[in-house]
Scaffold this active site. Structure first.
Site, PDB file in Angstrom:
ATOM      1  N   GLU A 104      -1.751  -4.467  -7.150  1.00 58.98           N
ATOM      2  CA  GLU A 104      -1.422  -4.737  -8.559  1.00 58.98           C
ATOM      3  C   GLU A 104      -1.793  -6.151  -8.971  1.00 58.98           C
ATOM      4  OE1 GLU A 104       0.617  -4.156  -6.138  1.00 58.98           O
ATOM      5  OE2 GLU A 104       2.051  -5.811  -6.013  1.00 58.98           O
TER       6      GLU A 104
ATOM      7  N   HIS B 117      -1.518  -6.917  -2.253  1.00 56.93           N
ATOM      8  CA  HIS B 117      -0.928  -6.470  -3.519  1.00 56.93           C
ATOM      9  C   HIS B 117      -2.028  -5.911  -4.413  1.00 56.93           C
ATOM     10  CE1 HIS B 117       3.145  -8.018  -2.948  1.00 56.93           C
ATOM     11  NE2 HIS B 117       2.561  -8.959  -2.222  1.00 56.93           N
TER      12      HIS B 117
ATOM     13  N   CYS C 258       3.090  -4.063   0.480  1.00 55.55           N
ATOM     14  CA  CYS C 258       3.558  -5.313   1.097  1.00 55.55           C
ATOM     15  C   CYS C 258       4.817  -5.057   1.927  1.00 55.55           C
ATOM     16  CB  CYS C 258       3.754  -6.396   0.040  1.00 55.55           C
ATOM     17  SG  CYS C 258       4.022  -8.034   0.753  1.00 55.55           S
TER      18      CYS C 258
END
Lengths: 256, 209
Positions: free
Chosen positions: B183, B181, B79
């Protein structure tokens, strides 16, 4: 193409998940950590944890719960309920939340939105509004706080706009009239707010059928739908909802 | 060992959880010596451009980040950790970034709901090692108001459409960046961390993704 999001909402009381019917009933709907893992596997796009007790002692329980969920569920997590200042936000974000949802606190102190956005970024600040239509047939909704007990007299649409000006990155618009009824979202309210703010709008309150979800996303022009009871009792899975929305031509994520 | 650079970014813990979940050895650090010897480097990032650059500058991390990238060891920016690699950003009235890749990070055009928030498709433009085993067009979770381009740059590994076609994966040899993202992108996102960890010579838990 950006897909529309389905967001199961877990109302958490004393560390257990409970369902809210017009902000009152307390039927136990299972362990929040288990439910979170189940929703993740069935295609939820995000999860919201709403602490309906929201006292200081329960904040510790909530932090522990968030940490457990974040260790095994790798989708965005939002937490709301009783968050009053940037330190509360920091604690929740550090425990594993990606966004914090602010409701009553923004009426008491609108600057909390700006402070949160400045410190953590607009993308983590969700401006959550409980709105009630002032009279049947009226196109004015007013903002209520303290879990739907206090009428502020504020215009809900203007309040959403103000929240975005202060730095909120997303609006959750919850209809008090529709909440817990399972009769469908307040589509007029959703459309009014979606057309008034430049940030994504999440529909909340009233989902009872898959058609209701589709209506909120099409006629209501919402970018996401929040739903609790229709998923908690497994009337429908999130996957069922996505199949249905996809058939209606609404873009959804199915590759989970 | 992967070095996850800790400069106050809000998603550092989420990245740590994902790296831990796939079973890779890692260290959270701002120590230049650790960054210089790690097998791979992850640069987290979320929020605004100015905060990101201030966070790096105030901890004297821009030098170690530049050296890590110049070393040719695997590098993953996430990001804002991707955006920071470009020349500059329009955000916050104009912010100078690391200028390792040419281009200005620009705001999405007016008329769109911003931030671009939610799951969107990532379309590879070539073979990208961190996307191995992930079907073209898989959805990943995005939340950002500014984006990198052009999508036809030679370092563009994958692109995504939201009003404009923008660069969603940077790929230049061992250097990677994702605008989304991983994650927070469920199983496909964990696979990206597993793929990246393998590139760094880490063994990963095959059951994790």
């Amino acid at each position: 193409m950006l897909t529309r999001r389905i967001i199961p909402c877990l109302d958490v009381k004393n560390g257990r998940n409970v369902r809210g019917v017009r902000f009152s009933a307390d039927r136990d709907a299972g362990d929040p950590v288990e439910l979170a893992a189940y929703y993740n596997q069935s295609g939820a796009d995000e999860l919201v944890f709403y602490d309906i007790t929201a006292s200081a002692e329960h904040r510790d329980i909530m932090r522990g719960l968030l940490e457990q969920v974040a260790d095994q569920v790798f989708i965005p997590l939002t937490v709301g309920g009783g968050i009053r200042n940037p330190d509360d936000m920091f604690q929740m974000l550090r425990a594993g939340a990606d966004k914090v949802s602010l409701n009553t606190a923004t009426v008491e102190n609108p600057e909390i939105i700006r402070e949160g956005a400045n410190r953590f970024g607009s993308q983590c600040i969700v401006h959550s509004i409980d709105a009630q239509r002032v009279a049947e047939g009226s196109d004015r909704w007013e903002v209520w706080t303290h879990g739907g007990r206090v009428n502020t007299g504020l215009d809900a649409i203007a309040w959403a706009v103000r929240g975005v000006e202060l730095g909120a990155g997303e609006i959750v618009m919850n209809s008090i009239d529709a909440d817990g009824t399972r009769d469908g979202y307040d589509l007029d309210l959703l459309r009014a707010v979606s057309r008034s703010v430049p940030v994504p709008v999440v529909a909340s309150g009233g989902a009872g059928t898959l058609e209701h979800l589709a209506e909120a996303l099409s006629e209501g022009e919402a970018h996401a739908v929040l739903a609790a009871s229709i998923f908690h009792y497994k009337d429908f899975t999130v996957d069922d909802a996505k199949e249905y929305l996809a058939e209606k031509g609404i873009p959804v994520r199915k590759d989970f | 060992m992967l070095a996850i650079i800790d400069y106050g970014s809000g998603n550092m813990r989420s990245i740590e959880r994902a790296v831990r979940h796939v079973g890779a050895d890692y260290q959270i650090t701002i120590d230049p010596a650790v960054i210089a010897t790690a097998d791979g480097i992850v640069l987290p990032g979320v929020g605004a451009a100015r905060d990101t650059m201030t966070g790096l500058l105030s901890r004297d991390l821009t030098g170690p980040v530049r050296e890590a990238i110049a070393s040719g060891r695997p590098f993953l920016g996430v990001c804002m950790g991707l955006q920071a690699l470009f020349t500059d950003s329009e955000e916050d009235g104009g912010t100078d970034c690391l200028d390792l890749y040419p281009g200005t990070i620009r705001r999405f055009p007016d008329g769109l709901h911003i931030p671009h928030m939610g799951w969107n498709q990532v379309t590879p433009r070539r073979d990208v090692p961190i996307l191995e085993g992930i079907a073209p067009g898989t959805n990943f979770y995005f939340v950002h108001s500014y984006c990198a381009g052009p999508a036809d740059a030679d370092f563009c590994g994958a692109s995504t459409e939201y009003g404009v076609e923008f660069l969603s994966v940077l790929h230049d040899g061992n250097i990677f960046g994702t605008q989304f993202h991983p994650e927070k992108s469920g199983r496909p996102g964990l696979r990206i961390y597993a793929n990246f960890a393998r590139l760094c010579g880490e063994s990963v838990d095959p059951d994790a993704v």
